[in-house]
Design a protein around this motif. Structure first.
Motif, mmCIF file in Angstrom:
data_model
loop_
_atom_site.group_PDB
_atom_site.id
_atom_site.type_symbol
_atom_site.label_atom_id
_atom_site.label_comp_id
_atom_site.label_asym_id
_atom_site.label_seq_id
_atom_site.Cartn_x
_atom_site.Cartn_y
_atom_site.Cartn_z
ATOM 1 N N ARG A 238 0.820 -1.218 0.000
ATOM 2 C CA ARG A 238 0.000 0.000 0.000
ATOM 3 C C ARG A 238 0.851 1.264 0.000
ATOM 4 O O ARG A 238 0.336 2.360 -0.224
ATOM 5 C CB ARG A 238 -0.935 -0.002 1.210
ATOM 6 C CG ARG A 238 -0.232 0.012 2.549
ATOM 7 C CD ARG A 238 -1.204 -0.153 3.703
ATOM 8 N NE ARG A 238 -0.532 -0.186 4.985
ATOM 9 C CZ ARG A 238 -0.209 0.882 5.665
ATOM 10 N NH1 ARG A 238 -0.509 2.085 5.197
ATOM 11 N NH2 ARG A 238 0.406 0.788 6.833
ATOM 12 N N LYS A 239 2.153 1.119 0.263
ATOM 13 C CA LYS A 239 3.049 2.274 0.272
ATOM 14 C C LYS A 239 3.802 2.434 -1.050
ATOM 15 O O LYS A 239 4.505 3.429 -1.254
ATOM 16 C CB LYS A 239 4.079 2.124 1.405
ATOM 17 C CG LYS A 239 3.491 2.110 2.809
ATOM 18 C CD LYS A 239 3.044 3.498 3.232
ATOM 19 C CE LYS A 239 2.615 3.530 4.681
ATOM 20 N NZ LYS A 239 2.213 4.890 5.110
ATOM 21 N N LYS A 240 3.647 1.459 -1.958
ATOM 22 C CA LYS A 240 4.417 1.455 -3.198
ATOM 23 C C LYS A 240 4.188 2.729 -4.016
ATOM 24 O O LYS A 240 5.140 3.397 -4.447
ATOM 25 C CB LYS A 240 4.057 0.223 -4.027
ATOM 26 C CG LYS A 240 4.684 0.218 -5.420
ATOM 27 C CD LYS A 240 4.171 -0.958 -6.241
ATOM 28 C CE LYS A 240 4.667 -0.870 -7.678
ATOM 29 N NZ LYS A 240 4.122 -1.982 -8.512
ATOM 30 N N GLU A 241 2.932 3.082 -4.255
ATOM 31 C CA GLU A 241 2.626 4.222 -5.117
ATOM 32 C C GLU A 241 3.150 5.529 -4.535
ATOM 33 O O GLU A 241 3.755 6.341 -5.248
ATOM 34 C CB GLU A 241 1.113 4.316 -5.337
ATOM 35 C CG GLU A 241 0.726 5.405 -6.327
ATOM 36 C CD GLU A 241 -0.757 5.410 -6.622
ATOM 37 O OE1 GLU A 241 -1.248 6.414 -7.171
ATOM 38 O OE2 GLU A 241 -1.445 4.421 -6.291
ATOM 39 N N SER A 242 2.928 5.733 -3.242
ATOM 40 C CA SER A 242 3.381 6.984 -2.632
ATOM 41 C C SER A 242 4.908 7.064 -2.606
ATOM 42 O O SER A 242 5.486 8.137 -2.784
ATOM 43 C CB SER A 242 2.825 7.124 -1.205
ATOM 44 O OG SER A 242 3.336 6.117 -0.349
ATOM 45 N N PHE A 243 5.573 5.902 -2.406
ATOM 46 C CA PHE A 243 7.036 5.890 -2.419
ATOM 47 C C PHE A 243 7.575 6.248 -3.806
ATOM 48 O O PHE A 243 8.481 7.086 -3.939
ATOM 49 C CB PHE A 243 7.565 4.521 -1.991
ATOM 50 C CG PHE A 243 9.035 4.342 -2.272
ATOM 51 C CD1 PHE A 243 9.981 4.950 -1.472
ATOM 52 C CD2 PHE A 243 9.460 3.588 -3.362
ATOM 53 C CE1 PHE A 243 11.345 4.807 -1.743
ATOM 54 C CE2 PHE A 243 10.814 3.436 -3.639
ATOM 55 C CZ PHE A 243 11.750 4.048 -2.826
ATOM 56 N N LEU A 244 7.018 5.629 -4.850
ATOM 57 C CA LEU A 244 7.481 5.908 -6.195
ATOM 58 C C LEU A 244 7.255 7.367 -6.562
ATOM 59 O O LEU A 244 8.103 8.006 -7.189
ATOM 60 C CB LEU A 244 6.734 5.001 -7.199
ATOM 61 C CG LEU A 244 7.150 3.517 -7.180
ATOM 62 C CD1 LEU A 244 6.259 2.714 -8.131
ATOM 63 C CD2 LEU A 244 8.619 3.364 -7.553
ATOM 64 N N ASN A 245 6.111 7.900 -6.158
ATOM 65 C CA ASN A 245 5.838 9.320 -6.424
ATOM 66 C C ASN A 245 6.859 10.210 -5.725
ATOM 67 O O ASN A 245 7.364 11.178 -6.305
ATOM 68 C CB ASN A 245 4.429 9.660 -5.955
ATOM 69 C CG ASN A 245 4.052 11.093 -6.289
ATOM 70 O OD1 ASN A 245 4.001 11.489 -7.437
ATOM 71 N ND2 ASN A 245 3.791 11.869 -5.239
ATOM 72 N N ALA A 246 7.184 9.856 -4.480
ATOM 73 C CA ALA A 246 8.140 10.663 -3.708
ATOM 74 C C ALA A 246 9.542 10.593 -4.304
ATOM 75 O O ALA A 246 10.220 11.614 -4.440
ATOM 76 C CB ALA A 246 8.171 10.188 -2.254
ATOM 77 N N ILE A 247 9.984 9.412 -4.677
ATOM 78 C CA ILE A 247 11.349 9.246 -5.166
ATOM 79 C C ILE A 247 11.523 9.799 -6.581
ATOM 80 O O ILE A 247 12.555 10.339 -6.953
ATOM 81 C CB ILE A 247 11.786 7.753 -5.114
ATOM 82 C CG1 ILE A 247 13.315 7.650 -5.104
ATOM 83 C CG2 ILE A 247 11.185 6.949 -6.240
ATOM 84 C CD1 ILE A 247 13.950 8.046 -3.810
ATOM 85 N N LEU A 248 10.464 9.694 -7.418
ATOM 86 C CA LEU A 248 10.545 10.167 -8.793
ATOM 87 C C LEU A 248 10.445 11.680 -8.905
ATOM 88 O O LEU A 248 10.961 12.262 -9.856
ATOM 89 C CB LEU A 248 9.450 9.511 -9.640
ATOM 90 C CG LEU A 248 9.595 8.002 -9.879
ATOM 91 C CD1 LEU A 248 8.385 7.462 -10.625
ATOM 92 C CD2 LEU A 248 10.866 7.709 -10.673
ATOM 93 N N HIS A 249 9.783 12.298 -7.922
ATOM 94 C CA HIS A 249 9.614 13.752 -7.978
ATOM 95 C C HIS A 249 10.574 14.494 -7.076
ATOM 96 O O HIS A 249 10.529 15.709 -6.998
ATOM 97 C CB HIS A 249 8.179 14.123 -7.619
ATOM 98 C CG HIS A 249 7.169 13.724 -8.652
ATOM 99 N ND1 HIS A 249 6.620 12.464 -8.709
ATOM 100 C CD2 HIS A 249 6.651 14.410 -9.708
ATOM 101 C CE1 HIS A 249 5.781 12.386 -9.717
ATOM 102 N NE2 HIS A 249 5.786 13.544 -10.346
ATOM 103 N N LYS A 250 11.443 13.741 -6.399
ATOM 104 C CA LYS A 250 12.416 14.404 -5.524
ATOM 105 C C LYS A 250 13.518 15.024 -6.353
ATOM 106 O O LYS A 250 14.065 14.418 -7.260
ATOM 107 C CB LYS A 250 13.023 13.397 -4.543
ATOM 108 C CG LYS A 250 14.004 14.060 -3.579
ATOM 109 C CD LYS A 250 14.440 13.089 -2.507
ATOM 110 C CE LYS A 250 15.504 13.720 -1.635
ATOM 111 N NZ LYS A 250 15.052 14.978 -1.034
ATOM 112 N N LYS A 251 13.883 16.280 -6.009
ATOM 113 C CA LYS A 251 14.941 16.979 -6.729
ATOM 114 C C LYS A 251 16.195 17.019 -5.882
ATOM 115 O O LYS A 251 16.137 17.009 -4.690
ATOM 116 C CB LYS A 251 14.501 18.414 -7.069
ATOM 117 C CG LYS A 251 13.370 18.436 -8.093
ATOM 118 C CD LYS A 251 13.016 19.858 -8.477
ATOM 119 C CE LYS A 251 11.928 19.911 -9.523
ATOM 120 N NZ LYS A 251 11.561 21.290 -9.892
#
Length: 251
Positions: A238-251
């Motif tokens: 259940r944390k997969k989507e939020s993790f990917l969003n966080a890591i992909l959008h991190k600058k």
């Protein structure tokens, strides 16, 4: 009425603050816009030319201090809002700037507004704000440290030195980049709320990871992240989507 903009990445926080202003300070503040990030806030400030901005410190991509650094000839006052009592609050207090600690209640709001009104046109606050921004630009470590509670006192550390945190019943184990481990007399939830969300992400009920030290993500047979030191930590589905969003959008 004081023309006001609210800047916060959380919808509920923006909405709640506006409701507090309307309920307890009716006809005193006109909220002309509510913005969820720095880029939108910059456009809104240029468009509406507010007198006051309620500014969240920690937001994705850019934080509140970065917003202020991008504005030349600032003509509005600032009241900082933050959920991190240890993060940058010491600097704000020492420089006599206005702030509200989340969750905001009406008593704190009224006291802050009272201070704000009494200090209008006070150039000392402008100079103090410039001092904070300059110290952050120069990498002053005092503004990058937090206090972690242990059984015997506090450990003052730079959050980016943390590799990950692990829940251990009502305690929390913190693993540092250099291999050191520290047991805190607080829950993982407490530590999660203390650390800046731009860098830290809850990937599992038992793990909080520093995104700066994630080397790779595995999604084949089982979900896990591998850190720079080679350790592997599980990711809850259940944390997969939020993790990917966080890591992909991190600058």
């Amino acid at each position: 009425m004081i023309k006001t903009i609210i800047v916060d990445d959380e919808y509920n926080a923006r909405d709640f603050l506006e409701k507090l202003l309307n309920r307890y300070l009716p006809n005193e503040f006109l909220v002309v816009d509510k913005c969820e990030n720095v880029d939108k806030a910059l456009l809104s400030i240029s468009k509406y030319e507010p007198e006051l901005v309620f500014l969240d410190i920690e937001m994705p991509d850019k934080n509140g201090f970065q917003l202020l650094k991008e504005i030349e000839n600032r003509k509005f006052d600032v009241i900082f809002t933050t959920a991190y009592s240890e993060y940058a609050i010491k600097a704000i207090k020492e420089n006599a700037l206005d702030y509200l600690l989340k969750p905001i209640n009406y008593i704190d709001l009224l006291e802050t507004i009272k201070r704000y009104k009494s200090s209008l046109n006070n150039r000392t606050k402008e100079n103090n704000l410039k001092m904070i921004l300059n110290q952050i630009d120069s990498g002053d470590s005092n503004y990058n440290k937090i206090a972690l509670p242990t059984e015997s006192g506090y450990e003052i550390i730079n959050p980016n030195k943390i590799l990950y945190c692990k829940a251990d019943s009502n305690y929390c184990s913190v693993t540092f980049v250099n291999g050191k481990k520290l047991t805190l007399s607080k829950t993982l939830k407490y530590v999660d709320e203390l650390l800046p969300k731009t860098n830290f992400h809850r990937i599992h009920k038992s793990y909080l990871v520093n995104l700066n030290h994630v080397a790779r993500f595995n999604k084949t047979v089982e979900l896990y992240v591998e850190l720079n030191n080679g350790e592997q930590l599980p990711i809850a589905s259940r944390k997969k989507e939020s993790f990917l969003n966080a890591i992909l959008h991190k600058k």
